[in-house]
Design an enzyme around this catalytic site. Structure first.
Site, PDB file in Angstrom:
ATOM      1  N   GLY A  34       0.842  -1.188   0.000  1.00  0.00           N
ATOM      2  CA  GLY A  34       0.000   0.000   0.000  1.00  0.00           C
ATOM      3  C   GLY A  34       0.875   1.234   0.000  1.00  0.00           C
ATOM      4  O   GLY A  34       1.931   1.250   0.647  1.00  0.00           O
ATOM      5  N   ALA A  35       0.479   2.276  -0.704  1.00  0.00           N
ATOM      6  CA  ALA A  35       1.335   3.451  -0.868  1.00  0.00           C
ATOM      7  C   ALA A  35       1.793   4.022   0.472  1.00  0.00           C
ATOM      8  O   ALA A  35       2.987   4.279   0.686  1.00  0.00           O
ATOM      9  CB  ALA A  35       0.597   4.519  -1.677  1.00  0.00           C
ATOM     10  N   ASN A  38       3.987   1.625   2.359  1.00  0.00           N
ATOM     11  CA  ASN A  38       5.287   1.558   1.688  1.00  0.00           C
ATOM     12  C   ASN A  38       6.175   2.723   2.115  1.00  0.00           C
ATOM     13  O   ASN A  38       7.380   2.559   2.332  1.00  0.00           O
ATOM     14  CB  ASN A  38       5.111   1.614   0.166  1.00  0.00           C
ATOM     15  CG  ASN A  38       4.414   0.410  -0.412  1.00  0.00           C
ATOM     16  OD1 ASN A  38       4.263  -0.623   0.235  1.00  0.00           O
ATOM     17  ND2 ASN A  38       3.971   0.543  -1.653  1.00  0.00           N
ATOM     18  N   ASP A 105      -9.015  -5.985  -6.346  1.00  0.00           N
ATOM     19  CA  ASP A 105     -10.197  -6.586  -5.727  1.00  0.00           C
ATOM     20  C   ASP A 105     -10.344  -5.980  -4.334  1.00  0.00           C
ATOM     21  O   ASP A 105      -9.971  -6.565  -3.334  1.00  0.00           O
ATOM     22  CB  ASP A 105     -10.025  -8.111  -5.642  1.00  0.00           C
ATOM     23  CG  ASP A 105     -11.255  -8.804  -5.062  1.00  0.00           C
ATOM     24  OD1 ASP A 105     -12.325  -8.169  -5.029  1.00  0.00           O
ATOM     25  OD2 ASP A 105     -11.130  -9.963  -4.629  1.00  0.00           O
ATOM     26  N   ARG A 168      -4.582   7.516  -9.584  1.00  0.00           N
ATOM     27  CA  ARG A 168      -4.921   6.196 -10.117  1.00  0.00           C
ATOM     28  C   ARG A 168      -6.169   6.316 -10.978  1.00  0.00           C
ATOM     29  O   ARG A 168      -7.279   6.554 -10.479  1.00  0.00           O
ATOM     30  CB  ARG A 168      -5.174   5.200  -8.978  1.00  0.00           C
ATOM     31  CG  ARG A 168      -3.948   4.912  -8.129  1.00  0.00           C
ATOM     32  CD  ARG A 168      -2.896   4.129  -8.912  1.00  0.00           C
ATOM     33  NE  ARG A 168      -1.765   3.748  -8.086  1.00  0.00           N
ATOM     34  CZ  ARG A 168      -0.669   4.481  -7.915  1.00  0.00           C
ATOM     35  NH1 ARG A 168      -0.575   5.653  -8.525  1.00  0.00           N
ATOM     36  NH2 ARG A 168       0.324   4.057  -7.161  1.00  0.00           N
ATOM     37  N   ASP A 231      14.302  10.977 -15.680  1.00  0.00           N
ATOM     38  CA  ASP A 231      14.927  12.296 -15.608  1.00  0.00           C
ATOM     39  C   ASP A 231      15.127  12.781 -14.175  1.00  0.00           C
ATOM     40  O   ASP A 231      15.495  13.933 -13.948  1.00  0.00           O
ATOM     41  CB  ASP A 231      14.087  13.321 -16.384  1.00  0.00           C
ATOM     42  CG  ASP A 231      14.063  13.024 -17.872  1.00  0.00           C
ATOM     43  OD1 ASP A 231      15.118  12.608 -18.403  1.00  0.00           O
ATOM     44  OD2 ASP A 231      13.008  13.183 -18.494  1.00  0.00           O
ATOM     45  N   GLY A 256       6.252   0.514  -6.343  1.00  0.00           N
ATOM     46  CA  GLY A 256       6.677   1.050  -5.057  1.00  0.00           C
ATOM     47  C   GLY A 256       7.885   1.965  -5.139  1.00  0.00           C
ATOM     48  O   GLY A 256       8.331   2.498  -4.121  1.00  0.00           O
ATOM     49  N   ASP A 259       7.064   5.450  -3.817  1.00  0.00           N
ATOM     50  CA  ASP A 259       6.882   5.416  -2.364  1.00  0.00           C
ATOM     51  C   ASP A 259       8.224   5.334  -1.647  1.00  0.00           C
ATOM     52  O   ASP A 259       8.417   5.950  -0.583  1.00  0.00           O
ATOM     53  CB  ASP A 259       6.015   4.220  -1.966  1.00  0.00           C
ATOM     54  CG  ASP A 259       4.655   4.228  -2.638  1.00  0.00           C
ATOM     55  OD1 ASP A 259       4.135   5.325  -2.905  1.00  0.00           O
ATOM     56  OD2 ASP A 259       4.125   3.132  -2.893  1.00  0.00           O
TER      57      ASP A 259
END
Length: 317
Positions: A34-35, A38, A105, A168, A231, A256, A259
């Site tokens: 999970g962001a 993470n 899901d 997202r 970059d 990830g 993150d």
């Protein structure tokens, strides 16, 4: 005082062996992902005192998420629920021309009902930094309100608030995201955005420097970090601009990476480093993450500093 509190959804990631199809696989690798968690893991691995908070089902799968984060030194402060389920996502790794396929899901996940009053409010208000991302308010109307309350409470308490746009497209449209996120910006001190998200979601034009300057001027951010893939990244802080090249890396698993950058950046800011040094640590940690399977940056500070010492030019993405 806690160094860093992060808030958001953590799912379980299930992946067949590289190249296998989900519909024919007989084995699935099982990881927490999970962001916001993470970011907490990356910060914790670089010596920050990191806490992840969320709402989880009181079930074996919910407990598996907690166990997966605690093993990396992250403290968890979770609201346990008898309702709702544990969100999951499935990841197929493959080369060209198939590429990577992600199947979410998460419908009915317990976290979508999380209200601010349920969360460890005192922990949030006592943190030095509080972090969340644009994924969280996209998950439900309840979480949109909760995210706003969390950032406002943290800001009122004197915490430095950090937010990653982290758009997202499977969750909402650019127009809906922009309306929601810009309403949160008055309570955000540090904004992180991919250059593509700044253009597609926040309707920004110009190069990364112009994007950072425009966002800082319009919303009063203390720091704006614009990530640019191969970059590197650019940050604007108190009117000064800092550019950071990406480091060369072999990519085993890119998920990830952003993150990892943010977690390392925040860890070094918490340690008292300036923005330029924090950007260096972020870029090095991101490069290491791409060599590691799973969503989290299982790194050590020594490894990160070795990458910094050895130097490098651009990351191969």
């Amino acid at each position: 005082m806690t160094d860093l509190v992060t808030f958001g959804e953590t799912m379980l990631r299930l992946s067949p062996p590289r190249g296998e199809r989900l519909e024919t696989a007989t084995d699935l690798e099982f990881r927490a992902a999970g962001a916001e968690s993470n970011v907490a893991v990356a910060a914790s691995r670089l010596d920050a005192d990191a806490v992840w908070t969320s709402k989880l089902p009181d079930s074996p799968l919910g407990r598996r998420v907690v166990a997966g984060l605690r093993r990396h030194g992250v403290e968890t402060d979770v609201v346990w629920s008898d309702e709702g389920r544990q969100g999951t996502y499935y990841l197929e790794h493959a080369g060209t021309p198939r590429g990577t396929n992600v199947v979410y899901d998460r419908e009915g996940a317990a976290v979508t009902t999380a209200e601010f009053a349920e969360l460890p409010v005192s922990r949030v208000e006592d943190a030095e930094y509080v972090y969340t991302s644009g994924i969280t308010p996209a998950l439900s109307e309840t979480l949109e309100a909760t995210t706003a309350e969390l950032l406002a409470a943290a800001s009122d308490a004197g915490a430095t608030t950090a937010f990653d746009v982290n758009y997202r497209g499977k969750l909402w449209s650019p127009a809906a995201a922009r309306e929601s996120l810009e309403a949160l910006f008055p309570d955000v001190d540090v904004l992180v955005t991919a250059e593509r998200d700044a253009r597609e979601v926040l309707a920004r034009t110009g190069d990364a420097g112009a994007i950072a300057a425009g966002l800082a001027e319009e919303f009063g951010f203390e720091t704006v970090v614009v990530t640019r893939g191969e970059d590197g990244a650019l940050a604007r802080h108190d009117g000064a601009v800092h550019e950071q090249a990406a480091f060369e890396t072999d990519t085993l698993d890119p998920i990830g990476t952003g993150d990892a950058f943010v977690g390392a950046f925040l860890a070094r800011r918490l340690a008292g480093d300036g923005v330029a040094t924090a950007m260096e640590y972020g870029a090095a940690t991101a490069a290491l993450k791409r060599t590691i399977p799973g969503d989290v940056a299982v790194v050590t500070r020594e490894e990160v500093e070795r990458v910094l010492a050895e130097g490098g030019e651009e990351i191969k993405r």
